[in-house]
Design an enzyme around this catalytic site. Structure first.
Site, PDB file in Angstrom:
ATOM      1  N   HIS A   1      -7.195 -12.878  -7.707  1.00  0.00           N
ATOM      2  CA  HIS A   1      -7.866 -11.738  -7.072  1.00  0.00           C
ATOM      3  C   HIS A   1      -9.237 -11.581  -7.724  1.00  0.00           C
ATOM      4  O   HIS A   1      -9.334 -11.607  -8.948  1.00  0.00           O
ATOM      5  CB  HIS A   1      -7.044 -10.455  -7.240  1.00  0.00           C
ATOM      6  CG  HIS A   1      -7.496  -9.371  -6.319  1.00  0.00           C
ATOM      7  ND1 HIS A   1      -8.716  -8.742  -6.458  1.00  0.00           N
ATOM      8  CD2 HIS A   1      -6.914  -8.827  -5.230  1.00  0.00           C
ATOM      9  CE1 HIS A   1      -8.861  -7.853  -5.487  1.00  0.00           C
ATOM     10  NE2 HIS A   1      -7.790  -7.891  -4.724  1.00  0.00           N
TER      11      HIS A   1
ATOM     12  N   LYS B   1       0.871  -1.187   0.000  1.00  0.00           N
ATOM     13  CA  LYS B   1       0.000   0.000   0.000  1.00  0.00           C
ATOM     14  C   LYS B   1       0.906   1.235   0.000  1.00  0.00           C
ATOM     15  O   LYS B   1       2.000   1.209   0.567  1.00  0.00           O
ATOM     16  CB  LYS B   1      -0.897   0.008   1.246  1.00  0.00           C
ATOM     17  CG  LYS B   1      -1.825  -1.205   1.367  1.00  0.00           C
ATOM     18  CD  LYS B   1      -2.999  -1.139   0.394  1.00  0.00           C
ATOM     19  CE  LYS B   1      -3.868  -2.367   0.515  1.00  0.00           C
ATOM     20  NZ  LYS B   1      -5.003  -2.371  -0.394  1.00  0.00           N
TER      21      LYS B   1
ATOM     22  N   LYS C   1     -13.901  -5.726   5.880  1.00  0.00           N
ATOM     23  CA  LYS C   1     -14.654  -4.606   5.308  1.00  0.00           C
ATOM     24  C   LYS C   1     -15.575  -4.997   4.154  1.00  0.00           C
ATOM     25  O   LYS C   1     -16.405  -4.204   3.723  1.00  0.00           O
ATOM     26  CB  LYS C   1     -13.687  -3.525   4.828  1.00  0.00           C
ATOM     27  CG  LYS C   1     -12.912  -3.890   3.545  1.00  0.00           C
ATOM     28  CD  LYS C   1     -11.885  -2.831   3.185  1.00  0.00           C
ATOM     29  CE  LYS C   1     -11.175  -3.194   1.893  1.00  0.00           C
ATOM     30  NZ  LYS C   1     -10.046  -2.289   1.582  1.00  0.00           N
TER      31      LYS C   1
ATOM     32  N   GLY D   1      -9.817  -5.288   4.885  1.00  0.00           N
ATOM     33  CA  GLY D   1     -10.237  -4.618   6.123  1.00  0.00           C
ATOM     34  C   GLY D   1      -9.784  -5.333   7.378  1.00  0.00           C
ATOM     35  O   GLY D   1     -10.395  -5.193   8.439  1.00  0.00           O
TER      36      GLY D   1
ATOM     37  N   LYS E   1       1.792  -9.269  -1.977  1.00  0.00           N
ATOM     38  CA  LYS E   1       1.190  -9.196  -3.306  1.00  0.00           C
ATOM     39  C   LYS E   1       1.057  -7.751  -3.760  1.00  0.00           C
ATOM     40  O   LYS E   1       1.038  -6.820  -2.961  1.00  0.00           O
ATOM     41  CB  LYS E   1      -0.168  -9.905  -3.332  1.00  0.00           C
ATOM     42  CG  LYS E   1      -1.248  -9.234  -2.525  1.00  0.00           C
ATOM     43  CD  LYS E   1      -2.575  -9.987  -2.559  1.00  0.00           C
ATOM     44  CE  LYS E   1      -3.397  -9.579  -3.754  1.00  0.00           C
ATOM     45  NZ  LYS E   1      -3.866  -8.185  -3.726  1.00  0.00           N
TER      46      LYS E   1
ATOM     47  N   ASP F   1      -1.357  -4.818  -5.413  1.00  0.00           N
ATOM     48  CA  ASP F   1      -2.786  -4.536  -5.309  1.00  0.00           C
ATOM     49  C   ASP F   1      -3.445  -4.780  -6.667  1.00  0.00           C
ATOM     50  O   ASP F   1      -2.774  -4.844  -7.698  1.00  0.00           O
ATOM     51  CB  ASP F   1      -3.057  -3.119  -4.801  1.00  0.00           C
ATOM     52  CG  ASP F   1      -4.109  -3.166  -3.693  1.00  0.00           C
ATOM     53  OD1 ASP F   1      -4.005  -2.395  -2.726  1.00  0.00           O
ATOM     54  OD2 ASP F   1      -5.022  -4.003  -3.804  1.00  0.00           O
ATOM     55  N   GLU F   2      -4.803  -4.850  -6.635  1.00  0.00           N
ATOM     56  CA  GLU F   2      -5.501  -5.305  -7.850  1.00  0.00           C
ATOM     57  C   GLU F   2      -5.349  -4.325  -9.012  1.00  0.00           C
ATOM     58  O   GLU F   2      -5.426  -4.720 -10.173  1.00  0.00           O
ATOM     59  CB  GLU F   2      -6.989  -5.538  -7.562  1.00  0.00           C
ATOM     60  CG  GLU F   2      -7.794  -4.319  -7.213  1.00  0.00           C
ATOM     61  CD  GLU F   2      -7.674  -3.900  -5.764  1.00  0.00           C
ATOM     62  OE1 GLU F   2      -6.985  -4.601  -4.989  1.00  0.00           O
ATOM     63  OE2 GLU F   2      -8.252  -2.856  -5.410  1.00  0.00           O
TER      64      GLU F   2
HETATM   65  C1  CAP Z   1      -7.255  -5.420   0.906  1.00  0.00           C
HETATM   66  C2  CAP Z   1      -7.308  -5.254  -0.603  1.00  0.00           C
HETATM   67  C3  CAP Z   1      -7.924  -6.421  -1.309  1.00  0.00           C
HETATM   68  C4  CAP Z   1      -9.268  -6.830  -0.793  1.00  0.00           C
HETATM   69  C5  CAP Z   1     -10.119  -7.495  -1.876  1.00  0.00           C
HETATM   70  C6  CAP Z   1      -8.067  -3.993  -0.985  1.00  0.00           C
HETATM   71  O1  CAP Z   1      -6.629  -4.277   1.427  1.00  0.00           O
HETATM   72  O2  CAP Z   1      -6.010  -5.117  -1.122  1.00  0.00           O
HETATM   73  O3  CAP Z   1      -8.000  -6.042  -2.688  1.00  0.00           O
HETATM   74  O4  CAP Z   1      -9.036  -7.764   0.198  1.00  0.00           O
HETATM   75  O5  CAP Z   1     -11.336  -7.889  -1.297  1.00  0.00           O
HETATM   76  O6  CAP Z   1      -7.615  -3.395  -1.966  1.00  0.00           O
HETATM   77  O7  CAP Z   1      -9.072  -3.710  -0.353  1.00  0.00           O
HETATM   78  P1  CAP Z   1      -6.896  -3.926   2.963  1.00  0.00           P
HETATM   79  P2  CAP Z   1     -11.751  -9.438  -1.311  1.00  0.00           P
HETATM   80  O8  CAP Z   1      -6.302  -5.054   3.793  1.00  0.00           O
HETATM   81  O9  CAP Z   1      -6.164  -2.619   3.204  1.00  0.00           O
HETATM   82  O10 CAP Z   1      -8.368  -3.824   3.125  1.00  0.00           O
HETATM   83  O11 CAP Z   1     -10.595 -10.122  -0.620  1.00  0.00           O
HETATM   84  O12 CAP Z   1     -13.051  -9.493  -0.551  1.00  0.00           O
HETATM   85  O13 CAP Z   1     -11.885  -9.846  -2.727  1.00  0.00           O
HETATM   86 MG    MG Z   2      -6.592  -4.656  -3.087  1.00  0.00          MG
END
Ligand code: CAP
Ligand code: MG
Length: 428
Positions: free
Chosen positions: A270, A151, A310, A356, A177, A179-180
């Site tokens: 992801h 992040k 979250k 979250g 990893k 981020d998406e």
């Molecule tokens: C988590 C995260 C992931 C989410 C995806 C985000 O970051 O990197 O992409 O977990 O949701 O961008 O929110 P945080 P899911 O730990 O800062 O929330 O796993 O439900 O697909």
């Molecule tokens: Mg993410």
């Protein structure tokens, strides 16, 4: 449209593909009519009687609506396997998750689940590594894996990205990893990020004595480019690649499954964008089905939700997802509209809980998931008051406390990073 698709009491053949739908007919359309049109449109028929559909052909390929419950708005349909191109997820979805969502005679329609017959399952390889292969890769067998997401999501240079990854590894993360939405931007190009971060992962391995896995996001505009990125990772000695499964699409996933096996890389799925069609309980298709398709195609680990974080996803739904990832035989679950599925010999996927999460949630996560889960903390590590490395350490300390059956508060008495995490996230 023929009228003989309603066939209550039909007993599906072992070779039939079975779908469960939630159907809400439009005003003035009765339930059976909506089910008939949906069954016809998802197989061999049109909106009106077509002279070119001979009785013989219809008898051979017609769908069977064998379960109809107007009160729960639930319909189950058995389809002959001859209707499908074996081994093709796109074609199955074009049939049973295609035009039917657009039909005027329904206000809402949701494909809840598909049960694949063994004859179709055998056309898919399933995960190359899967849960057992990932454990072997990381050399960790007796606990959940701890991961983070660098992040901020995007914006860092490749050098800074590698530095954040290093601190996460050094603090105790097994996995780091992308981020998406980080792929190949001007400020952090794919090739340079991969090179720097993989090199620093090696440094962290030497210093910690633990395996450190970097999951670099290969999501790209073409399969050709994603394959190139996969091979860049392979040449750099990577063990993993990460893919945004919904934006890239099902054909890309089936292509990359082949390429990743050739490259010897594990695939992290992801699921961003899935909620565009999984979240509405009355329309679209279920996340359980997305998970099933990912396991069929052969992704190695998949985000399934957290219950406590979250993102939306009730406990029963998340546990159904976990079961679909892990179990060899998944029992039917009427309350979650999950159809029974025998997975044959296909390997389990490693479930990933992310979104979250803070280190202080680990006792709850461990009690929900047990040891076979990858717990990912983005903000929960990089917002730690003592910094990223301490955030990762706090996660390992919280996990050690759970594994030893010690309360987090007691364990924190002589673990400062965990104590600081409790101060930030528990004492409100
Ligand atoms: C988590 C995260 C992931 C989410 C995806 C985000 O970051 O990197 O992409 O977990 O949701 O961008 O929110 P945080 P899911 O730990 O800062 O929330 O796993 O439900 O697909
Ligand atoms: Mg993410």
């Amino acid at each position: 449209m023929r009228r003989d698709y309603i066939d209550i009491g039909y007993s599906p053949k072992d070779t039939d593909l079975i779908c469960e739908f939630h159907i809400e007919p439009s005003a003035g359309v009765n339930f059976e009519e909506a089910a008939t049109h949906m069954a016809g449109e998802s197989s061999i028929d049109s909106w009106t009687e077509i002279s070119t559909l001979s009785p013989e052909l219809a008898a051979k390929l017609k769908p069977h609506v064998f379960y109809l419950d107007e009160e729960s708005q639930t319909v189950r349909v058995a389809y002959s396997e001859d209707l499908f191109e074996l081994g093709s997820v796109p074609q199955v979805l074009s049939a049973v998750a295609g035009n039917i969502f657009s039909m005027k005679i329904v206000d809402n329609l949701r494909l809840q689940d598909i049960a694949f017959p063994g004859s179709m399952l055998r056309e898919f390889k399933g995960p190359n590594f899967g849960l057992p292969g990932i454990r072997k890769l990381v050399g960790v067998y007796d606990r959940p894996l701890i991961g983070t997401i660098v992040k901020p999501k995007v914006g860092l240079t490749s050098e800074k990205h590698a530095e954040v990854a290093y601190n996460s590894f050094a603090g105790g993360c097994d996995l780091v990893k992308d981020d998406e939405n980080l792929t190949d931007q001007k400020f952090n190009g794919f090739d340079r990020r991969a090179e720097l971060t993989l090199k620093i992962a090696e440094k962290a391995e030497v210093e910690t004595g633990e395996k450190k896995m970097y999951l670099c996001n290969i999501t790209a505009p073409t399969c050709k480019e994603m394959t190139r990125r996969l091979n860049v990772l392979k040449d750099l000695g990577a063990s993993y690649a990460m893919i945004d499964i919904v934006p890239v699409g099902w054909t890309a996933l089936q292509t990359l499954r082949e390429e990743a096996e050739d490259a010897g890389l594990a695939l992290h799925a992801h699921r961003c964008m899935h909620s565009a069609y999984t979240r509405n309980p009355r329309h679209g298709m279920s996340m359980v089905l997305v998970a099933k398709l990912c396991r069929l195609i052969g992704l190695d680990q998949l985000h399934i939700g957290t219950v406590v974080g979250k993102m939306h996803g009730e406990k029963h739904e998340v546990l159904s997802l976990r079961d679909e990832c892990v179990l060899g035989k998944v029992p039917a679950d009427e309350t979650q509209h999950v159809l029974a599925q025998d997975w044959g010999g296909l390997k389990p996927m490693f479930p990933v809980a992310s979104g979250g999460l803070a280190p202080t949630m680990i006792p709850d996560l461990y009690s929900i998931f047990g040891k076979d889960v990858i717990m990912q903390f983005g903000g929960g590590i990089h917002a730690h008051p003592m910094g990223t490395a301490a955030g990762a350490t706090a996660c390992r300390q919280a996990l050690d406390a759970s594994l030893e059956g010690v309360s987090m508060q007691d364990y924190a008495k002589n673990h400062t990073e965990l104590e600081a995490a409790i101060g930030k996230w528990l004492k409100k």
